[in-house]
Write a protein that holds these residues in place. Sequence first.
Motif, PDB file in Angstrom:
ATOM      1  N   LEU A  69      -6.228   3.227  -7.200  1.00 23.75           N
ATOM      2  CA  LEU A  69      -5.708   2.558  -8.390  1.00 23.75           C
ATOM      3  C   LEU A  69      -4.875   3.505  -9.243  1.00 23.75           C
ATOM      4  CD1 LEU A  69      -5.634   0.182 -10.420  1.00 23.75           C
ATOM      5  CD2 LEU A  69      -7.799   1.030 -11.336  1.00 23.75           C
ATOM      6  N   VAL A  70      -5.377   4.707  -9.484  1.00 27.75           N
ATOM      7  CA  VAL A  70      -4.691   5.649 -10.365  1.00 27.75           C
ATOM      8  C   VAL A  70      -3.468   6.265  -9.689  1.00 27.75           C
ATOM      9  CG1 VAL A  70      -4.951   7.800 -11.670  1.00 27.75           C
ATOM     10  CG2 VAL A  70      -6.823   6.137 -11.619  1.00 27.75           C
ATOM     11  N   SER A  71      -3.532   6.426  -8.368  1.00 21.58           N
ATOM     12  CA  SER A  71      -2.439   7.104  -7.668  1.00 21.58           C
ATOM     13  C   SER A  71      -1.120   6.346  -7.741  1.00 21.58           C
ATOM     14  CB  SER A  71      -2.825   7.331  -6.198  1.00 21.58           C
ATOM     15  OG  SER A  71      -2.858   6.110  -5.475  1.00 21.58           O
ATOM     16  N   VAL A  72      -1.175   5.032  -7.845  1.00 24.63           N
ATOM     17  CA  VAL A  72       0.063   4.243  -7.833  1.00 24.63           C
ATOM     18  C   VAL A  72       0.852   4.412  -9.136  1.00 24.63           C
ATOM     19  CG1 VAL A  72       1.047   1.935  -7.571  1.00 24.63           C
ATOM     20  CG2 VAL A  72      -0.896   2.632  -6.164  1.00 24.63           C
ATOM     21  N   LEU A 109       0.837  -1.191   0.000  1.00 18.89           N
ATOM     22  CA  LEU A 109       0.000   0.000   0.000  1.00 18.89           C
ATOM     23  C   LEU A 109       0.877   1.249   0.000  1.00 18.89           C
ATOM     24  CD1 LEU A 109      -3.034   1.110   0.524  1.00 18.89           C
ATOM     25  CD2 LEU A 109      -2.222   1.390   2.881  1.00 18.89           C
ATOM     26  N   LEU A 110       0.562   2.207  -0.875  1.00 20.17           N
ATOM     27  CA  LEU A 110       1.192   3.525  -0.774  1.00 20.17           C
ATOM     28  C   LEU A 110       0.421   4.388   0.226  1.00 20.17           C
ATOM     29  CD1 LEU A 110       2.273   4.454  -4.403  1.00 20.17           C
ATOM     30  CD2 LEU A 110       3.440   3.066  -2.695  1.00 20.17           C
ATOM     31  N   GLY A 111      -0.897   4.405   0.107  1.00 23.39           N
ATOM     32  CA  GLY A 111      -1.726   5.027   1.134  1.00 23.39           C
ATOM     33  C   GLY A 111      -2.107   6.472   0.904  1.00 23.39           C
ATOM     34  N   GLY A 112      -1.596   7.105  -0.159  1.00 25.38           N
ATOM     35  CA  GLY A 112      -1.908   8.509  -0.370  1.00 25.38           C
ATOM     36  C   GLY A 112      -3.384   8.755  -0.598  1.00 25.38           C
ATOM     37  N   ALA A 113      -4.005   7.963  -1.452  1.00 25.90           N
ATOM     38  CA  ALA A 113      -5.434   8.131  -1.720  1.00 25.90           C
ATOM     39  C   ALA A 113      -6.260   7.830  -0.474  1.00 25.90           C
ATOM     40  CB  ALA A 113      -5.859   7.218  -2.873  1.00 25.90           C
ATOM     41  N   LEU A 114      -5.887   6.799   0.254  1.00 23.04           N
ATOM     42  CA  LEU A 114      -6.615   6.444   1.474  1.00 23.04           C
ATOM     43  C   LEU A 114      -6.568   7.591   2.476  1.00 23.04           C
ATOM     44  CD1 LEU A 114      -8.065   4.385   3.270  1.00 23.04           C
ATOM     45  CD2 LEU A 114      -5.821   3.505   3.945  1.00 23.04           C
ATOM     46  N   ALA A 115      -5.392   8.172   2.664  1.00 26.83           N
ATOM     47  CA  ALA A 115      -5.262   9.284   3.608  1.00 26.83           C
ATOM     48  C   ALA A 115      -6.092  10.478   3.163  1.00 26.83           C
ATOM     49  CB  ALA A 115      -3.790   9.680   3.741  1.00 26.83           C
ATOM     50  N   ALA A 116      -6.036  10.819   1.883  1.00 25.50           N
ATOM     51  CA  ALA A 116      -6.763  11.982   1.388  1.00 25.50           C
ATOM     52  C   ALA A 116      -8.266  11.802   1.524  1.00 25.50           C
ATOM     53  CB  ALA A 116      -6.389  12.242  -0.073  1.00 25.50           C
ATOM     54  N   VAL A 117      -8.764  10.612   1.228  1.00 25.54           N
ATOM     55  CA  VAL A 117     -10.198  10.348   1.328  1.00 25.54           C
ATOM     56  C   VAL A 117     -10.668  10.425   2.778  1.00 25.54           C
ATOM     57  CG1 VAL A 117     -11.927   8.513   1.108  1.00 25.54           C
ATOM     58  CG2 VAL A 117     -10.410   9.033  -0.802  1.00 25.54           C
ATOM     59  N   HIS A 169       3.341  -1.016 -11.779  1.00 29.90           N
ATOM     60  CA  HIS A 169       2.588  -0.319 -10.738  1.00 29.90           C
ATOM     61  C   HIS A 169       1.097  -0.206 -11.052  1.00 29.90           C
ATOM     62  CE1 HIS A 169       6.678   0.622  -9.390  1.00 29.90           C
ATOM     63  NE2 HIS A 169       6.114   0.673  -8.206  1.00 29.90           N
ATOM     64  N   LEU A 170       0.725  -0.446 -12.294  1.00 29.37           N
ATOM     65  CA  LEU A 170      -0.707  -0.623 -12.567  1.00 29.37           C
ATOM     66  C   LEU A 170      -1.220  -1.883 -11.879  1.00 29.37           C
ATOM     67  CD1 LEU A 170      -1.217   0.369 -16.321  1.00 29.37           C
ATOM     68  CD2 LEU A 170      -2.516   1.233 -14.357  1.00 29.37           C
ATOM     69  N   VAL A 171      -0.413  -2.932 -11.923  1.00 36.14           N
ATOM     70  CA  VAL A 171      -0.800  -4.179 -11.254  1.00 36.14           C
ATOM     71  C   VAL A 171      -0.826  -3.979  -9.741  1.00 36.14           C
ATOM     72  CG1 VAL A 171      -0.229  -6.615 -10.934  1.00 36.14           C
ATOM     73  CG2 VAL A 171       0.185  -5.522 -13.141  1.00 36.14           C
ATOM     74  N   ILE A 172       0.215  -3.328  -9.213  1.00 36.40           N
ATOM     75  CA  ILE A 172       0.242  -3.042  -7.780  1.00 36.40           C
ATOM     76  C   ILE A 172      -0.927  -2.145  -7.388  1.00 36.40           C
ATOM     77  CG2 ILE A 172       1.578  -1.894  -5.955  1.00 36.40           C
ATOM     78  CD1 ILE A 172       4.121  -2.795  -7.468  1.00 36.40           C
ATOM     79  N   GLY A 173      -1.322  -1.258  -8.310  1.00 39.07           N
ATOM     80  CA  GLY A 173      -2.456  -0.378  -8.043  1.00 39.07           C
ATOM     81  C   GLY A 173      -3.752  -1.124  -7.806  1.00 39.07           C
ATOM     82  N   ILE A 174      -3.873  -2.324  -8.377  1.00 41.30           N
ATOM     83  CA  ILE A 174      -5.078  -3.127  -8.118  1.00 41.30           C
ATOM     84  C   ILE A 174      -5.134  -3.512  -6.645  1.00 41.30           C
ATOM     85  CG2 ILE A 174      -6.256  -5.291  -8.651  1.00 41.30           C
ATOM     86  CD1 ILE A 174      -5.041  -5.104 -11.473  1.00 41.30           C
ATOM     87  N   GLY A 218       0.995  11.124  -4.812  1.00 44.56           N
ATOM     88  CA  GLY A 218       0.035  10.077  -4.468  1.00 44.56           C
ATOM     89  C   GLY A 218      -1.213  10.618  -3.813  1.00 44.56           C
ATOM     90  N   VAL A 219      -1.036  11.562  -2.893  1.00 50.95           N
ATOM     91  CA  VAL A 219      -2.182  12.137  -2.178  1.00 50.95           C
ATOM     92  C   VAL A 219      -3.063  12.963  -3.120  1.00 50.95           C
ATOM     93  CG1 VAL A 219      -2.840  13.853  -0.447  1.00 50.95           C
ATOM     94  CG2 VAL A 219      -1.119  12.128   0.097  1.00 50.95           C
ATOM     95  N   LEU A 220      -2.461  13.887  -3.855  1.00 53.26           N
ATOM     96  CA  LEU A 220      -3.259  14.800  -4.669  1.00 53.26           C
ATOM     97  C   LEU A 220      -3.932  14.092  -5.840  1.00 53.26           C
ATOM     98  CD1 LEU A 220      -1.053  18.020  -4.656  1.00 53.26           C
ATOM     99  CD2 LEU A 220      -2.960  17.388  -3.164  1.00 53.26           C
ATOM    100  N   VAL A 221      -3.224  13.176  -6.495  1.00 56.29           N
ATOM    101  CA  VAL A 221      -3.855  12.429  -7.598  1.00 56.29           C
ATOM    102  C   VAL A 221      -4.994  11.575  -7.066  1.00 56.29           C
ATOM    103  CG1 VAL A 221      -3.510  10.625  -9.323  1.00 56.29           C
ATOM    104  CG2 VAL A 221      -1.837  12.475  -9.100  1.00 56.29           C
ATOM    105  N   GLY A 222      -4.741  10.856  -5.977  1.00 59.19           N
ATOM    106  CA  GLY A 222      -5.795  10.021  -5.404  1.00 59.19           C
ATOM    107  C   GLY A 222      -7.013  10.828  -5.009  1.00 59.19           C
ATOM    108  N   TYR A 223      -6.787  11.997  -4.408  1.00 59.60           N
ATOM    109  CA  TYR A 223      -7.904  12.841  -3.972  1.00 59.60           C
ATOM    110  C   TYR A 223      -8.684  13.393  -5.157  1.00 59.60           C
ATOM    111  CZ  TYR A 223     -10.390  16.723  -1.779  1.00 59.60           C
ATOM    112  OH  TYR A 223     -11.357  17.601  -1.351  1.00 59.60           O
ATOM    113  N   LEU A 224      -7.982  13.905  -6.150  1.00 59.43           N
ATOM    114  CA  LEU A 224      -8.662  14.502  -7.302  1.00 59.43           C
ATOM    115  C   LEU A 224      -9.467  13.462  -8.072  1.00 59.43           C
ATOM    116  CD1 LEU A 224      -5.886  16.945  -8.571  1.00 59.43           C
ATOM    117  CD2 LEU A 224      -8.021  17.544  -7.403  1.00 59.43           C
ATOM    118  N   VAL A 225      -8.906  12.262  -8.226  1.00 56.19           N
ATOM    119  CA  VAL A 225      -9.646  11.206  -8.918  1.00 56.19           C
ATOM    120  C   VAL A 225     -10.878  10.814  -8.111  1.00 56.19           C
ATOM    121  CG1 VAL A 225      -9.568   8.790  -9.664  1.00 56.19           C
ATOM    122  CG2 VAL A 225      -7.651  10.322 -10.168  1.00 56.19           C
TER     123      VAL A 225
END
Length: 359
Positions: free
Chosen positions: A148-151, A68-76, A183-188, A117-124
């Motif tokens: 998925l997209v943030s990774v 897990l990178l976690g940027g999108a999770l944190a932003a959400v 990282h597309l695969v890891i993004g899943i 990671g945070v900003l892309v995940g949040y915007l998506v």
Amino acid sequence: MHIPDGFLDAPTSIGTGLLAVGATALALRRARRELGETGPVLAGLVACFIFAVQMVNFPVGAGTSGHLLGGALAAVLVGPWTGVLVMTTVLLVQGLVFADGGLTALGANITDMGIVGVLVGYLVARGVLAVLPRRPASVVPAAALGGLVSVPAAALAFTAMYAVGGAAPIPLGSLAAAMIGWHLVIGIGEAVITAAVVSAVVASRPDLVHVARHLVPDLELVDADGRRTTVRADAPAGRRRARVTPRFAGGLLATSLLVGGGLSLLASNHPDGLEYVGERLGFGSTAVESATASSPLADYSLAWLGGGAGATMAAGVIGVLLTLALGILLSSLAHRGGAPEEGDDDRSPVGAGATRRDG
């Protein structure tokens, strides 16, 4: 996707370091309104949870792994500015205490995972929410797609940094294809973990999810004297403060300790996506040992216990608690000293002994 020392030259490391410092300073000023919704404790809990889950590398295939990178999770969960602080906290603890990621590359890692990671995940996630039905359950697929997209976005950001100051000459097209492909695969995996966590929080406490707060029904608040106040769902964030209960905080902390101090023993030993690509393309050998490699907690193993499962479990528990403390500290600084924004109001009836009831 922790970047080690040696992958990037000194000017690039210094440049990304300055960018990371500037972004963190801005987040300290701008996170006040987000923190006014739930307070600093939730940010610290999210930080220690992400730290714990990052210890569990999952196999991807062909001898590589991801985490897990976690940027999108944190932003959400806590908002984009607080999300930057959360990820900065995690990466500081990892780099300074556990020698995970280079010390001179710390700015690059914060830029890659804590900003991109945070900003892309949040915007998506916000973009997806704009087209989905307006209900809290819509946050789950939105967060998953953001994760998925943030990774691969972070992978592309590393490619850009390497193009500017990579240590070894390699074809950039090959680097971009390999980094984004793996990282597309890891993004899943990122999407699955993000969806599972957000789904659990939305099911129990949707008012604690930053991007779901405008989707939560009107609240009826009852103070200690029995007086009732209805707070509309579209009220300013400062008037819709949600209380992090001891039960919720204890459950999230216990889960973090269980993952970091137990499930981390099941982590894959295969190199992660960045290490794997580095080995395949020939720049992996440019990595140098971190200056913190002599730390008693380096490589997530408490040296005083002589290695083994017990040393890993102890390191995980210590890391979770350190990250929790630093996360609350940074968030408290932002909460108290950040610049107030329009609609920021500390006179919320919640937090003054009021109890939340759904209206």
